[in-house]
Design an enzyme around this catalytic site. Structure first.
Site, short mmCIF file in Angstrom:
data_model
loop_
_atom_site.label_atom_id
_atom_site.label_comp_id
_atom_site.label_asym_id
_atom_site.label_seq_id
_atom_site.Cartn_x
_atom_site.Cartn_y
_atom_site.Cartn_z
N ASP A 77 -56.04 -119.45 -27.79
CA ASP A 77 -56.57 -120.68 -27.25
C ASP A 77 -55.42 -121.67 -27.14
O ASP A 77 -54.47 -121.62 -27.91
CB ASP A 77 -57.69 -121.26 -28.12
CG ASP A 77 -58.46 -122.34 -27.37
OD1 ASP A 77 -59.11 -122.00 -26.37
OD2 ASP A 77 -58.37 -123.50 -27.76
N THR A 78 -55.49 -122.52 -26.16
CA THR A 78 -54.44 -123.54 -26.00
C THR A 78 -55.09 -124.90 -25.95
O THR A 78 -56.25 -125.05 -25.55
CB THR A 78 -53.65 -123.31 -24.69
OG1 THR A 78 -54.56 -123.22 -23.60
CG2 THR A 78 -52.83 -122.04 -24.76
#
Length: 80
Positions: A77-78
């Protein structure tokens, strides 16, 4: 990446992100995509790193029920 591609492991990208798929393709590693939709909401009190960790843990939960011994699941995830 012959060592990985010739191993007994199946690499699974647990994301529908076209950018993440493109990045993994650039490595030469053979993989499959299996994205399981999850709720990506998070508690407002979390700090940036904690937000992404919370979301990745949510993404991992459904895979725990279906992952096989010879699979490696890549979940990311960013935060933008």
């Amino acid at each position: 990446m012959d060592l990985i591609n010739n191993s007994n492991y199946n690499i699974i990208l647990g994301s529908s992100s076209t950018r993440r798929k493109e990045l993994l393709e650039m490595t030469g590693i053979s993989f499959q995509v299996n994205s399981i939709p999850v709720n990506e909401d998070f508690p407002e009190h979390l700090k940036a790193k904690e937000m992404t960790e919370h979301i990745v843990k949510n993404k991992a939960t459904p895979f725990k029920k279906i992952v096989e011994i010879n699979q490696i699941i890549i979940l990311v995830d960013t935060l933008v």
